[in-house]
Design an enzyme around this catalytic site. Structure first.
Site, PDB file in Angstrom:
ATOM      1  N   GLY A   1      44.360  38.908  35.905  1.00  0.00           N
ATOM      2  CA  GLY A   1      43.485  40.073  35.861  1.00  0.00           C
ATOM      3  C   GLY A   1      42.719  40.199  37.163  1.00  0.00           C
ATOM      4  O   GLY A   1      42.533  39.206  37.876  1.00  0.00           O
TER       5      GLY A   1
ATOM      6  N   GLN B   1      35.892  42.783  42.530  1.00  0.00           N
ATOM      7  CA  GLN B   1      36.490  41.646  43.227  1.00  0.00           C
ATOM      8  C   GLN B   1      37.214  42.043  44.508  1.00  0.00           C
ATOM      9  O   GLN B   1      37.626  41.191  45.292  1.00  0.00           O
ATOM     10  CB  GLN B   1      37.475  40.905  42.306  1.00  0.00           C
ATOM     11  CG  GLN B   1      36.792  40.274  41.105  1.00  0.00           C
ATOM     12  CD  GLN B   1      37.771  39.515  40.259  1.00  0.00           C
ATOM     13  OE1 GLN B   1      38.477  40.096  39.441  1.00  0.00           O
ATOM     14  NE2 GLN B   1      37.846  38.204  40.465  1.00  0.00           N
TER      15      GLN B   1
ATOM     16  N   CYS C   1      38.489  32.013  37.757  1.00  0.00           N
ATOM     17  CA  CYS C   1      38.261  33.345  38.304  1.00  0.00           C
ATOM     18  C   CYS C   1      38.677  33.356  39.768  1.00  0.00           C
ATOM     19  O   CYS C   1      38.356  32.431  40.508  1.00  0.00           O
ATOM     20  CB  CYS C   1      36.773  33.689  38.172  1.00  0.00           C
ATOM     21  SG  CYS C   1      36.355  35.302  38.827  1.00  0.00           S
ATOM     22  N   LEU C   2      39.378  34.414  40.167  1.00  0.00           N
ATOM     23  CA  LEU C   2      39.858  34.482  41.563  1.00  0.00           C
ATOM     24  C   LEU C   2      38.699  34.530  42.554  1.00  0.00           C
ATOM     25  O   LEU C   2      38.869  34.155  43.710  1.00  0.00           O
ATOM     26  CB  LEU C   2      40.759  35.710  41.748  1.00  0.00           C
ATOM     27  CG  LEU C   2      42.081  35.697  40.957  1.00  0.00           C
ATOM     28  CD1 LEU C   2      42.860  36.982  41.215  1.00  0.00           C
ATOM     29  CD2 LEU C   2      42.928  34.486  41.299  1.00  0.00           C
TER      30      LEU C   2
ATOM     31  N   HIS D   1      36.846  38.820  30.022  1.00  0.00           N
ATOM     32  CA  HIS D   1      36.527  38.267  31.346  1.00  0.00           C
ATOM     33  C   HIS D   1      36.484  39.379  32.403  1.00  0.00           C
ATOM     34  O   HIS D   1      35.547  39.475  33.182  1.00  0.00           O
ATOM     35  CB  HIS D   1      37.559  37.188  31.719  1.00  0.00           C
ATOM     36  CG  HIS D   1      37.352  36.601  33.085  1.00  0.00           C
ATOM     37  ND1 HIS D   1      36.953  35.300  33.292  1.00  0.00           N
ATOM     38  CD2 HIS D   1      37.469  37.144  34.324  1.00  0.00           C
ATOM     39  CE1 HIS D   1      36.822  35.075  34.591  1.00  0.00           C
ATOM     40  NE2 HIS D   1      37.142  36.173  35.237  1.00  0.00           N
ATOM     41  N   GLU D   2      37.504  40.238  32.395  1.00  0.00           N
ATOM     42  CA  GLU D   2      37.549  41.323  33.387  1.00  0.00           C
ATOM     43  C   GLU D   2      36.450  42.354  33.116  1.00  0.00           C
ATOM     44  O   GLU D   2      35.845  42.889  34.047  1.00  0.00           O
ATOM     45  CB  GLU D   2      38.924  42.000  33.387  1.00  0.00           C
ATOM     46  CG  GLU D   2      40.081  41.095  33.792  1.00  0.00           C
ATOM     47  CD  GLU D   2      39.815  40.312  35.061  1.00  0.00           C
ATOM     48  OE1 GLU D   2      39.192  40.827  36.009  1.00  0.00           O
ATOM     49  OE2 GLU D   2      40.226  39.138  35.120  1.00  0.00           O
TER      50      GLU D   2
ATOM     51  N   HIS E   1      33.246  41.531  34.609  1.00  0.00           N
ATOM     52  CA  HIS E   1      33.160  41.842  36.048  1.00  0.00           C
ATOM     53  C   HIS E   1      32.588  43.242  36.292  1.00  0.00           C
ATOM     54  O   HIS E   1      31.799  43.429  37.211  1.00  0.00           O
ATOM     55  CB  HIS E   1      34.532  41.753  36.720  1.00  0.00           C
ATOM     56  CG  HIS E   1      34.919  40.365  37.143  1.00  0.00           C
ATOM     57  ND1 HIS E   1      34.201  39.633  38.046  1.00  0.00           N
ATOM     58  CD2 HIS E   1      35.964  39.588  36.785  1.00  0.00           C
ATOM     59  CE1 HIS E   1      34.776  38.452  38.225  1.00  0.00           C
ATOM     60  NE2 HIS E   1      35.848  38.396  37.475  1.00  0.00           N
TER      61      HIS E   1
HETATM   62 ZN   LIG Z   1      37.087  36.790  37.299  1.00  0.00          ZN
END
Ligand SMILES: [Zn+2]
Length: 196
Positions: free
Chosen positions: A45, A50, A105-106, A147-148, A151
């Protein structure tokens, strides 16, 4: 085009995203670039903050999770090929028991922690063609969406940890902001010292 992923500490990750309209500039290209950036970083995701944009847009493809052999066949099936764009999403309801899953998380490379979230969500959103959707998800699918979704609300999974855990990872998080980390994808670090 692969875009740099904003690292922990960047203020854009703390903004509540704004809704977008159909005439948002180059939306199709933006979504293409988000897919490319996400796959390049082996993510499931990616949310617009991000890549530096405080708007309510995220993309999800849970196919890599479907290869987990510990999952029940019906769960594998649900995750395989689940590829969706979420525009202006709103989680209407979160229900069921809280359960724990080890999240990463990226924007926060090299940190993985157990996070508790409720089992089931009801979400309304627009797809990439601005068709209205209202859907209910459970299990890992709900987890990735939650999670997304966080963000675009300016929330990170590390916010949900106990104060002890937060203290334990504080140094690591500050190193990530400074770019003292080896991610195998392009990143943008808020506190990186400019060349000397
Ligand atoms: Zn994340």
């Amino acid at each position: 085009m692969i875009l740099p992923i904003t690292a922990y500490g960047d203020p854009v990750l703390r903004k509540v995203g704004t809704d977008i309209t159909k005439d948002y500039p180059k939306l199709e290209t933006l979504v293409e670039n988000m897919w490319e950036t996400m796959y390049n970083a082996s993510g499931v995701g990616l949310a617009a903050p991000q890549i530096g944009l405080p708007i309510r847009l995220f993309v999800i493809d849970t196919t890599p999770f479907s290869e987990d052999e510990d999952l029940a066949p019906e769960d594998q099936k649900a995750l395989n090929g689940f590829k969706k764009v979420f525009v202006n999403a709103k989680i209407e309801e979160e229900t069921g028991e809280e359960w724990t899953f080890n999240e990463g998380c990226l924007s926060i490379p090299d940190i993985r922690e157990d996070v508790n979230r409720k089992e089931t969500i009801k979400i309304t959103y627009l797809d990439e063609n601005f068709n209205e959707k209202s859907e209910t998800y459970g299990g890992l699918l709900a987890r990735v969406i939650q999670h997304e979704y966080d963000h675009i609300e300016g929330i990170l999974f590390t916010d949900k940890l106990s104060s002890l855990k937060k203290r334990l990872i504080k140094g690591k998080l500050s190193n990530i902001s400074k770019g003292k980390i080896n991610a195998d994808y392009r990143m943008r670090f808020p506190d990186m010292k400019k060349g000397r």
